[in-house]
Write a protein that holds these residues in place. Structure first.
Motif, short mmCIF file in Angstrom:
data_model
loop_
_atom_site.label_atom_id
_atom_site.label_comp_id
_atom_site.label_asym_id
_atom_site.label_seq_id
_atom_site.Cartn_x
_atom_site.Cartn_y
_atom_site.Cartn_z
N LYS A 196 5.71 -0.20 5.04
CA LYS A 196 4.89 -1.04 5.91
C LYS A 196 3.78 -0.17 6.47
N THR A 253 0.02 -0.14 8.91
CA THR A 253 -0.90 -0.82 9.82
C THR A 253 -2.25 -0.14 9.74
N VAL A 282 -1.65 -5.63 8.94
CA VAL A 282 -0.41 -5.08 8.41
C VAL A 282 -0.33 -5.37 6.91
N TYR A 328 1.36 -8.05 3.38
CA TYR A 328 2.70 -7.81 3.90
C TYR A 328 3.45 -9.13 4.01
#
Length: 212
Positions: free
Chosen positions: A48, A50, A56, A107
């Motif tokens: 993941k 950012t 994201v 995401y």
């Protein structure tokens, strides 16, 4: 001494997705921290991330030493980089630094369908949810077969490659084994690929014992 920049390959110039820098993705994943790890598969690890604008995304770090290797990485770029459909996981860009290969995707906050089947979820999907997800995957496959200028054969449809967005709608991802054909062309493959357990048993049997 300034680090020598990686040489741009010819194939890198053919595809429209945005090229991210390795430093940018490293910062977005907190140095590819295990705390940001979303999962691990045959192609490598997914993190993941950012981005600086607070978007994201998911970053797939392709394992170059795996059997899939660079060829499948390039196949995924060439297909997902140009495909756009509401039931496909959208590719946002890519990154290459030496033998480090990364793909950046939207995401999917609810993870893969695999998680909702095998990971002992706290809540269960209802029949209406299953129907919608199946319809979503069917729409995505219909687009791959009929809605683009080429036919895209995914070759690895399974629960871990079906991702769920915040609305719990299904999207098909992971095109590392995909094959592209011209519309009307008869597919010519010499071997069966995919994941055992998701392949029809007779396919593997036919490969081993072809008809005479």
């Amino acid at each position: 001494m300034k680090e020598e920049e990686d040489e741009i390959e010819d194939w890198e110039l053919e595809y429209w997705p945005h090229s991210y820098s390795y430093e940018e993705l490293s910062e977005a994943t907190n140095g590819f921290s295990k705390d940001e790890l979303l999962g691990t598969g045959g192609f490598g690890k997914v993190y993941k991330a950012t981005l600086p604008n607070n978007t994201v995304v998911a970053v797939k770090c392709v394992n170059h030493d795996s059997k899939q290797g660079l060829r499948e990485f390039m196949a995924e770029i060439s297909s997902m980089g140009r495909l756009q459909h509401k039931n496909l996981v959208q590719m946002r860009g890519w990154c290459q630094k030496g033998n480090k290969l990364m793909l950046v995707y939207d995401y999917m906050p609810n993870g893969s369908l695999n998680r909702w089947i095998f990971d002992k979820p706290k809540t269960f999907l209802g029949w209406d949810d299953w129907r919608k997800i199946l319809a979503d995957v069917a729409e995505g496959l219909n687009y791959l077969y009929h809605g683009w200028d080429q036919v895209v054969i995914h070759r690895d449809i399974k629960s871990s490659n079906i991702l769920l967005g915040s609305d719990m709608r299904g999207r098909l991802g992971d095109f590392g084994l995909a094959k592209l054909y011209t519309q009307g062309e008869v597919p010519n493959t010499t071997r069966v690929v995919g994941t055992l357990g998701y392949l029809a048993p007779e396919q593997k049997y036919t490969e081993i014992c072809p008809k005479r």
